[in-house]
Design an enzyme around this catalytic site. Structure first.
Site, PDB file in Angstrom:
ATOM      1  CB  THR A  64      -0.833  -0.009   1.309  1.00 48.39           C
ATOM      2  OG1 THR A  64      -1.771  -1.071   1.268  1.00 48.39           O
ATOM      3  CG2 THR A  64      -1.581   1.279   1.564  1.00 48.39           C
ATOM      4  CG  ASP A  92      -6.649  -1.021   5.331  1.00 42.16           C
ATOM      5  OD1 ASP A  92      -6.390  -1.950   4.546  1.00 42.16           O
ATOM      6  OD2 ASP A  92      -5.819  -0.146   5.639  1.00 42.16           O
ATOM      7  CB  ILE A  97      -3.680  -8.163   6.782  1.00 40.33           C
ATOM      8  CG1 ILE A  97      -2.491  -8.986   6.290  1.00 40.33           C
ATOM      9  CG2 ILE A  97      -5.000  -8.869   6.507  1.00 40.33           C
ATOM     10  CD1 ILE A  97      -2.398 -10.369   6.849  1.00 40.33           C
TER      11      ILE A  97
HETATM   12  N1  GLY Z   1      -4.000  -2.566   3.464  1.00 38.69           N
HETATM   13  C1  GLY Z   1      -4.383  -2.821   2.133  1.00 38.69           C
HETATM   14  C2  GLY Z   1      -5.408  -3.840   2.008  1.00 38.69           C
HETATM   15  O1  GLY Z   1      -5.459  -4.790   2.766  1.00 38.69           O
HETATM   16  O2  GLY Z   1      -6.221  -3.718   1.134  1.00 38.69           O
END
Ligand code: GLY
Length: 323
Positions: free
Chosen positions: A180, A211, A231
């Protein structure tokens, strides 16, 4: 807000995950991150607002095919790319974002365009309409490396639950990661802003929401601003960004807020990371994952977290002391 000029601060990330095993790993990522700091920090010195710096910084990171956002985004289970991004203006305490958008070069530009809109978070179809309204040209963010990664996983029947944290020329079996990008800025008027953008986890089912376009992953007030990586489901369960910011608003220092929040996340066996700034100019970062790909500019120097390993969950640089 004080009318006194303050020393701008900047911290950015390109994801978190397991170790950088690829060819040239650390140095290549370091060069990518430092280049962005070297381009954005002078804008803050020249009087750019925190929000302007964040949007520009996110665009540069989205354009770097190494990171999982914009160009170089990972493919979902059906072989399509769907990206999400959000922007939050601290003093206005205003969030905007797009969820699962395709065929755009810079999802952060859509989030930016929505800052002044009555409807501030749009998903797939609505985000495509906005793309047309803004007359942004259609763009294919897919890269050969990400396509190869997807084809390899398809041949393995998608046993891996997510794609590599950064795009690597040679597929690395255990490079599972949580890429990300994020940018947090404090401008010379003491205003904070934060932006986060992602291609998602990779290989996820259609319709899964990241998220990165939620206050759990990207949140700011006048007091503090936080961008998360890792995650998405873990970040949402901890409500990580908003949790840290609210702790600062309630009186903890940025370091204390990170420390308490990461202790909880570690106890809950989460896999995530975050970067942040507060309005006094303190800088902090934390991770429960193996590595956090972050770099910062204090005004005096550039530093990064690429070789930060071990048990320590949180680190910070305190605000400068007013003499
Ligand atoms: N943090 C990026 C995702 O899990 O979509």
């Amino acid at each position: 807000m004080s009318s006194q000029r303050v020393q701008p601060k900047l911290i950015i990330h390109g994801g978190a995950g397991s170790s950088l095993k690829g060819k040239g790993g650390v140095e290549v990522v370091r060069r990518s991150l430092h280049k962005v700091l070297e381009e954005i920090y002078p804008l803050l010195l020249a009087g750019a607002t925190a929000q302007e710096a964040v949007v520009k910084g996110c665009q540069l990171l989205e354009d770097d095919p190494r990171f999982n956002a914009g160009t170089g985004s990972v493919l979902q289970s059906d072989g399509q790319i769907r990206m999400s991004a959000s922007l939050m203006n601290g003093p206005a305490q205003r969030f905007s974002g797009v969820i699962n958008v395709s065929r755009v070069q810079n999802p952060i530009r859509l989030a930016h365009a929505l800052q002044e809109s009555a409807d501030r978070v749009l998903s797939d179809y609505g985000a495509m309409e906005l793309l047309r309204e803004l007359e942004l040209p259609p763009y294919n963010p897919m890269t050969d490396i990400r396509l190869q990664e997807w084809m390899h996983e398809r041949s393995e029947n998608f046993e891996k639950e997510m794609a590599g944290v950064i795009a690597e020329k040679e597929l690395v079996e255990d490079s599972a990661g949580r890429g990300t990008i994020g940018v947090v800025a404090l401008d010379d008027q003491g205003r904070l802003a934060v932006g986060t953008s992602t291609g998602g986890k990779g290989f996820e089912r259609i319709g899964r929401v990241s998220d990165s376009a939620m206050p759990a992953g990207n949140y700011a007030t006048a007091d503090a601003a936080i961008s998360c990586t890792g995650i998405g489901e873990d970040i949402i369960d901890e409500c990580l960004a908003a949790r840290i910011v609210i702790r600062v608003t309630d009186g903890l220092s940025l370091h204390q807020a990170f420390e308490r929040t990461f202790k909880e996340a570690h106890r809950n066996q989460r896999d995530l990371g975050a970067i942040g700034l507060d309005a006094t100019g303190a800088i902090a970062w934390g991770k429960t994952s193996e590595v956090l790909l972050a770099a910062y500019h204090t005004g005096e120097k550039i530093g990064d977290t690429l070789e930060w390993q071990g048990e320590q969950l949180v680190a910070s640089i305190p605000a400068p002391i007013d003499l």
